[in-house]
Design an enzyme around this catalytic site. Structure first.
Site, PDB file in Angstrom:
ATOM      1  N   GLY A 151       0.720  -1.276  -0.209  1.00  0.00           N
ATOM      2  CA  GLY A 151       0.064  -0.060  -0.179  1.00  0.00           C
ATOM      3  C   GLY A 151       0.882   1.377   0.043  1.00  0.00           C
ATOM      4  O   GLY A 151       1.988   1.270   0.070  1.00  0.00           O
ATOM      5  N   CYS A 152      -0.069   2.339  -0.245  1.00  0.00           N
ATOM      6  CA  CYS A 152       1.123   3.760  -0.339  1.00  0.00           C
ATOM      7  C   CYS A 152       1.323   4.223   1.090  1.00  0.00           C
ATOM      8  O   CYS A 152       2.597   4.182   1.139  1.00  0.00           O
ATOM      9  CB  CYS A 152       0.161   4.849  -0.903  1.00  0.00           C
ATOM     10  SG  CYS A 152      -1.768   4.867  -0.268  1.00  0.00           S
ATOM     11  N   TYR A 153       0.480   4.108   1.973  1.00  0.00           N
ATOM     12  CA  TYR A 153       1.096   4.635   3.405  1.00  0.00           C
ATOM     13  C   TYR A 153       2.124   3.432   3.904  1.00  0.00           C
ATOM     14  O   TYR A 153       3.448   4.028   4.401  1.00  0.00           O
ATOM     15  CB  TYR A 153       0.066   4.327   4.381  1.00  0.00           C
ATOM     16  CG  TYR A 153      -1.078   5.542   4.300  1.00  0.00           C
ATOM     17  CD1 TYR A 153      -0.460   7.112   4.472  1.00  0.00           C
ATOM     18  CD2 TYR A 153      -2.293   5.513   4.130  1.00  0.00           C
ATOM     19  CE1 TYR A 153      -1.250   7.984   4.378  1.00  0.00           C
ATOM     20  CE2 TYR A 153      -3.086   6.916   4.206  1.00  0.00           C
ATOM     21  CZ  TYR A 153      -2.590   7.874   4.137  1.00  0.00           C
ATOM     22  OH  TYR A 153      -3.632   9.217   4.372  1.00  0.00           O
ATOM     23  N   THR A 155       4.426   1.864   2.189  1.00  0.00           N
ATOM     24  CA  THR A 155       5.593   2.187   1.616  1.00  0.00           C
ATOM     25  C   THR A 155       6.222   3.378   1.873  1.00  0.00           C
ATOM     26  O   THR A 155       7.565   3.330   2.393  1.00  0.00           O
ATOM     27  CB  THR A 155       5.377   2.282   0.012  1.00  0.00           C
ATOM     28  OG1 THR A 155       4.761   1.307  -0.814  1.00  0.00           O
ATOM     29  CG2 THR A 155       6.528   2.738  -0.684  1.00  0.00           C
ATOM     30  N   CYS A 156       5.504   4.508   2.245  1.00  0.00           N
ATOM     31  CA  CYS A 156       6.163   5.592   2.496  1.00  0.00           C
ATOM     32  C   CYS A 156       6.614   5.615   4.143  1.00  0.00           C
ATOM     33  O   CYS A 156       7.797   6.251   4.337  1.00  0.00           O
ATOM     34  CB  CYS A 156       4.999   6.658   2.511  1.00  0.00           C
ATOM     35  SG  CYS A 156       5.468   8.628   2.701  1.00  0.00           S
TER      36      CYS A 156
END
Length: 347
Positions: A151-153, A155-156
């Site tokens: 997911g994006c969160y 990954t960040c």
């Protein structure tokens, strides 16, 4: 390479789908052979996405008509619950799969079913899936038949933590807090009141405080690298009035006498898509817009033993489609930069 890789995209009408199409159009080693959408079957891709006029001559097809089994790899850019039903058949036929939904990210089935509110249709396949955080699991991704794109969160938040967790440099029993902001495209392309311009413009708000689906995903990564840390992890996402981009501010406690910037630089020395900035820098979301990049800085808070990590990505690229293309490159032994050479857009 002489023979191009045949690619299929299931669910290509959303933001991650069109981002895959944009990136793959610049990829020298692939041919997009099939794009599917049940609702837009028969519609030309160039008519549905004017940005792709003159780039693709394909039309959307239903998954049953698209001949996905003839592809070398299929991307699922679908809502949760679709890939777990359709991917097993393709894998049995020798097609490699990258799933951009959450269907195969969580290893513990009861945990997944709790957070996603449905029974898992392919629990036996979950253990075969490789979690596709490229910079963490590169060797496993290279051998994978099924990759669960993060997911994006996650990954960040995870990219700046991985080098420190691998060396067990976080202090057990201390809080680990991720304060994150996302652009509205992270909510997807389907219309809802919360994504209307009048709701998000000139506005800023937190959400998912009682529990966000990316929480167990991030905790799973943390727990797999260092004991005694995941239990103290707190995650609060926010919706920012921008289209794309993601910013994570992570507060953590580290072992005494270390230089975390050096640890991050050493770990990512050969990574093409992670940029460790000098201490004191403040990475901006616009510095990665449209590119498969994560920019990170770390510094100690003033008069405190708390360290502050700043991490930015484009939620649609490194947080979704770009990382998926990066994983595909790894799976097929290609240069990781193929299709991912775009320079961030400014302004």
């Amino acid at each position: 390479m002489s023979k191009k890789i045949k690619v299929g995209i299931v669910g290509a009408t959303g933001y991650t789908g069109v981002e895959l199409l944009r990136l793959l159009a610049a990829h020298p080693d692939v041919e997009v052979a099939a794009v599917t959408s049940r609702s837009e079957a028969g519609t030309a891709v160039a008519d549905y996405f004017p940005s792709l006029r003159g780039v693709y001559g394909l039309a959307f097809q239903t998954p049953d008509e698209a001949g996905l089994e003839q592809c070398d790899i299929v991307f699922f850019a679908t809502p949760n619950g679709i890939a777990m039903k359709d991917a097993p058949r393709l894998i049995e036929q020798g097609v490699r799969v990258i799933d951009l939904s959450a269907d195969f990210r969580i290893w513990d089935i009861p945990t997944w079913e709790h957070w996603y509110g449905m029974p898992h249709a392919a629990p036996g396949l979950v253990s075969q899936a490789v979690y596709g955080l490229s910079e963490l699991n590169r060797e496993a991704v290279a051998q994978a038949r099924l990759v669960a794109n993060p997911g994006c969160y996650p990954t960040c938040v995870s990219l700046p933590l991985v080098p420190l967790l691998r060396q067990c440099r976080l202090k057990p029993g201390m809080p680990l807090i991720a304060d994150c902001k996302s652009g509205v495209s992270g909510a997807g392309r389907k219309g809802n009141v919360g994504s209307l311009l009048c709701e998000v413009g000139d506005n800023f708000k937190a959400y998912g405080i009682a529990g966000h689906r990316h929480l167990p995903e991030i905790r799973q990564t943390i727990a797999g690298l260092q004991d005694g840390i995941a239990e103290g992890f707190v995650f609060t996402p926010h919706l920012a009035p921008m289209i794309r981009g993601m910013h994570a501010t992570v507060y953590l406690h580290l072992s005494d006498g270390i230089c975390p910037e050096t640890i991050l630089r050493d770990y990512y020395r050969d990574s093409l898509f992670v940029d460790i900035l000098p201490a004191g820098s403040t990475p901006e979301t616009r510095s990665v817009r449209g590119a498969n990049l994560c920019r990170i800085s770390i510094q100690q808070a003033a008069q405190s033993d708390v360290w502050v990590v700043l991490s930015v990505i484009d939620n649609l690229v490194k947080g979704a489609a770009g990382q998926a293309v990066q994983n595909m490159n790894i799976m097929f032994g290609l240069k990781e930069t193929h299709g991912l050479g775009a320079i961030p857009l400014l302004p």
